[in-house]
Write a protein that holds these residues in place. Structure first.
Motif, short mmCIF file in Angstrom:
data_model
loop_
_atom_site.label_atom_id
_atom_site.label_comp_id
_atom_site.label_asym_id
_atom_site.label_seq_id
_atom_site.Cartn_x
_atom_site.Cartn_y
_atom_site.Cartn_z
N LEU A 175 0.80 -1.21 0.00
CA LEU A 175 0.00 0.00 0.00
C LEU A 175 0.84 1.26 0.00
CD1 LEU A 175 -3.03 -0.63 2.30
CD2 LEU A 175 -2.98 -0.15 -0.13
N LEU A 185 -1.43 9.74 -2.88
CA LEU A 185 -2.35 10.44 -1.96
C LEU A 185 -2.10 11.93 -1.93
CD1 LEU A 185 -2.89 8.46 1.35
CD2 LEU A 185 -4.49 8.98 -0.46
N PHE B 7 -5.01 8.78 7.02
CA PHE B 7 -5.44 8.43 5.67
C PHE B 7 -4.78 7.13 5.22
CE2 PHE B 7 -5.39 13.03 6.00
CZ PHE B 7 -6.65 13.37 5.55
N ALA B 8 -5.45 6.49 4.28
CA ALA B 8 -4.84 5.33 3.64
C ALA B 8 -5.27 5.31 2.19
CB ALA B 8 -5.25 4.05 4.34
N SER B 242 -6.17 11.37 19.57
CA SER B 242 -5.14 10.77 18.72
C SER B 242 -4.88 9.34 19.14
CB SER B 242 -3.86 11.61 18.72
OG SER B 242 -3.22 11.52 19.94
N GLN B 243 -5.08 9.06 20.43
CA GLN B 243 -4.92 7.67 20.86
C GLN B 243 -6.01 6.78 20.27
OE1 GLN B 243 -4.73 7.79 25.10
NE2 GLN B 243 -2.58 8.37 25.10
N LEU B 246 -5.02 6.12 16.75
CA LEU B 246 -3.91 5.18 16.65
C LEU B 246 -4.37 3.78 17.01
CD1 LEU B 246 -1.08 7.41 18.11
CD2 LEU B 246 -1.46 6.78 15.74
N LYS B 257 -3.15 0.49 5.72
CA LYS B 257 -2.13 1.16 6.49
C LYS B 257 -2.52 2.62 6.63
CE LYS B 257 2.88 1.43 6.64
NZ LYS B 257 4.02 1.53 5.75
#
Lengths: 203, 271
Positions: A175, A185, B7-8, B242-243, B246, B257
């Motif tokens: 990816l 992206l 983002f992924a 943010s935790q 994550l 990912k």
């Protein structure tokens, strides 16, 4: 949670140690001056309200507690130095070690048959006893193939399946590297934010 | 308000599988979302800001200095976003529709089955997004955000009056999932086909959805995970958010990912 605590602990510790180092530097730099200074209270000093501080300042000898600390520090410092002398390798010894290590490692490596998942020693001991720390069972390819043909076929099948699995799982890895022709992206984002047409991919 | 994002990039062939995985994760069916995004760019009108550079002898009062700084400070791209539906695509504008229909009403009757898209009735909201905050303090993208509802219909006139010029428009198509505090949006960007339409003002009609061209022609999608924090100055809540993100990243590790975006690619400042 734990992780964050640990890093903050570490940074706090390094701050403290940095402060201690700078204090000790100051003290040793100005040692002469500090040891020759004599405290002399001016009449304006608030002797009544700050009697404790005054006494500490006018002491000619250290407080017994402080004296203990100092003694403790001296001995631990001395012993640390001694340890260094005793345990540290000299230049010559280090050079000797480095000369020996690559050859030694090579010799050791030659004794093992590389390529398999287990060493000869481990196979002799029985591979089921080996603590690999892996959740999947690493297949021990060649020895099983010798023992049992049919099983080896099964093994092969399984390996192919494993290979396929790896490919599927590998998507996660792939990816980060965009598929050919795909727009990265950041270029998509740039278009979305500012209307700048992507450079790659499309015309 | 602040938003925290990850983002992924999702290859086209993984899209369906990921949709199913996200449905499983969130234990809910996705909500399909279609949005018109109009990109506007701020411009400075000559003479509108009266700054006298030079004559530094008379120092300005701090308030004046601050005001000058604000007025001459960074200008931003902003977006005007309008929700649309699938049947808005490839439909005729309301004016033509009513002209064709025998009824002389201004609007078609309630039960009318016709497809019409009324630009004058299009809902809009203004979306401001700051450039993501710098620094590798956290491993998520954090940026200041603000939304505001705009009047329906023509947005070009008010936007021009506020000093924004229209740049381009595109469609965001995708599916939304909610997972605890996190909004997951799996989308792709669709661009308008190159037809005879004048590219300058926003379109009054939308072409058929199948005529729209994906920005990424390989069919790739983008997965965006966002947590919105009302009080961005509260470090505790920001840390918690943010935790959460994550945590989700870890959960989805084997599927996609999720990563923070390149800060400069999300730069909305006008240069």
């Amino acid at each position: 949670m734990d992780y964050y605590n640990r890093t903050s602990l570490q940074s706090q510790a390094s701050i403290i140690s940095n402060n201690l180092v700078s204090i000790s530097e100051q003290l040793s730099e100005n040692r002469e001056l500090l040891s020759s200074l004599v405290a002399y209270p001016a009449p304006s000093f608030p002797g009544r309200t700050h009697a404790g501080a005054l006494q500490e300042l006018l002491r000619t000898k250290l407080d017994p507690r402080v004296e203990d600390w100092v003694a403790q520090g001296r001995t631990s410092g001395a012993s640390a130095l001694e340890d260094k002398k005793k345990n540290g390798l000299s230049e010559r010894e280090l050079a000797e070690l480095w000369e020996w290590a690559p050859i030694g490692a090579n010799v050791e490596a030659r004794r093992r048959i590389w390529g398999g998942n287990f060493t000869l020693e481990e196979k002799e001991m029985g591979i089921q006893n080996v603590v690999t720390g892996l959740t999947r069972q690493p297949e021990d390819d060649d020895s099983e193939a010798d023992e049992d043909g049919e099983e080896a076929v099964d093994e092969d099948d399984e390996m192919e399946v494993m290979g396929a699995h790896r490919k599927v799982g590998g998507v996660g890895v792939e990816l980060s590297r965009p598929v050919s022709g795909a727009v990265p992206l950041d270029e998509i984002f740039r278009y979305m934010m500012t209307g700048v047409w992507p450079k790659s991919g499309n015309a | 308000m602040h938003e925290l994002l990850l983002f992924a990039s999702v290859p086209g062939q993984q899209h369906h599988e990921l949709l199913q995985q996200l449905t499983g994760l969130t234990a809910a069916q996705p909500t399909h979302r279609l949005e018109r995004h109009l990109v506007f760019k701020a411009y400075r009108r000559p003479g509108s800001v009266n700054t006298r550079i030079g004559g530094s002898q008379d120092l300005q009062a701090p308030e004046i200095q601050r005001l000058t700084k604000m007025l001459n400070g960074a200008m931003f791209y902003t977006q005007v976003v309008g929700p649309v539906t699938e049947k808005d695509f490839g439909s005729v504008p309301l004016s033509q529709f009513t002209a064709r229909s025998t009824v002389n009403d201004k609007r078609p009757a309630e039960g009318d089955q016709g497809n019409w898209y009324d630009f004058e009735d299009q809902r809009w909201r203004l979306e401001f997004r700051d450039i993501p905050e710098p620094g590798a303090r956290t491993t998520v993208t954090t940026r200041l955000m603000a939304n505001a509802t705009l009047p329906r219909g023509d947005v070009l006139t008010p936007m021009n009056a506020w000093g924004y010029s229209f740049v381009t428009e595109y469609i965001m198509e995708g599916d939304v999932f909610i997972h605890n505090d996190i909004v997951l949006f799996l989308y792709r960007v669709l661009t308008f086909p190159a037809d005879s339409h004048d590219p300058q003002p926003p379109r009054q009609t939308l072409p058929a959805l199948r005529e729209m061209i994906p920005l990424d022609r390989s069919g790739g999608y983008v997965l965006q995970a966002v947590v919105i924090v009302t009080d961005g100055s509260n470090p505790e809540i920001m840390k918690l958010a943010s935790q959460r993100l994550l945590g989700l990243k870890e959960q989805l590790k084997s599927a996609v990912k999720l990563e923070q975006a390149d800060r400069l690619s999300l730069d909305t400042r006008v240069k």
